[in-house]
Motif scaffolding. Sequence first.
Motif, mmCIF file in Angstrom:
data_model
loop_
_atom_site.group_PDB
_atom_site.id
_atom_site.type_symbol
_atom_site.label_atom_id
_atom_site.label_comp_id
_atom_site.label_asym_id
_atom_site.label_seq_id
_atom_site.Cartn_x
_atom_site.Cartn_y
_atom_site.Cartn_z
ATOM 1 N N HIS A 75 -10.951 37.049 -97.424
ATOM 2 C CA HIS A 75 -10.878 37.989 -96.500
ATOM 3 C C HIS A 75 -11.728 37.682 -95.178
ATOM 4 O O HIS A 75 -11.730 38.599 -94.288
ATOM 5 C CB HIS A 75 -11.166 39.402 -96.981
ATOM 6 N N THR B 171 -15.449 41.798 -92.933
ATOM 7 C CA THR B 171 -15.849 41.227 -93.986
ATOM 8 C C THR B 171 -17.039 40.415 -94.150
ATOM 9 O O THR B 171 -17.461 39.695 -93.249
ATOM 10 C CB THR B 171 -14.687 40.182 -94.506
ATOM 11 N N GLY C 172 -3.764 42.617 -94.088
ATOM 12 C CA GLY C 172 -4.767 42.500 -95.034
ATOM 13 C C GLY C 172 -4.365 43.499 -96.261
ATOM 14 O O GLY C 172 -5.147 43.088 -97.115
#
Length: 213
Positions: A53, A59, A173
């Motif tokens: 990610h 992240t 995502g």
Amino acid sequence: MLAVPLGATEQHGPHLPLDTDTTVAAELCRRLAGRVADVVVAPAVPYGASGEHAGFPGTLSIGTQALELLLVELGRSCDRFRGVVFVNGHGGNRAALEAAVRLLRFEGRRILAWAPSGPQDDSHAGRTETSVMLRLRPSDVRLDVAEPGATAPLPELMDELVRGGAGAVSTNGVLGDPTGATAAEGERILETWVADLAGAVRTWLDRLPVHDS
């Protein structure tokens, strides 16, 4: 017995908070302690192996090697407990967790690893996690920007996911479709998970020798 929540700090689409996995793992441990006697809940581990990610803002990842070492040292420090269960809220932690559990068991320590299950086409920030977070922290869920991502089953996405990260398979995502998520569904999911977790822990504890203080 000690229950250790394992989470992550990583993107969960445009609609869920970065600490979704940590929140879920901590809640499952809390509910476990309400169902199984003598369970102590440790502070959650909020960082994991989230390299897939990394292309998305927010992240933070410590990687597989560092996470494995962290889990090994945590396990080694828990010998005063009858056993330790790692409750894993992030699939990317799996390799580190499996390696750490193998080593700790080889050293003679009493270690269990458990993770919640879910649909293969709803593995990240989809309906399952969105429903659970609507139950746990509704003010942190932005349904107004929730939208589907990649909806193919995870095994079909895995090769490309490993090569190019989550962004290679999903522009937002999300792996799944969060639309239609509800808090009521989230509670049902949590109860199913904690029943499975408690059953696994009870079965495991029954097989352990009596712990000498």
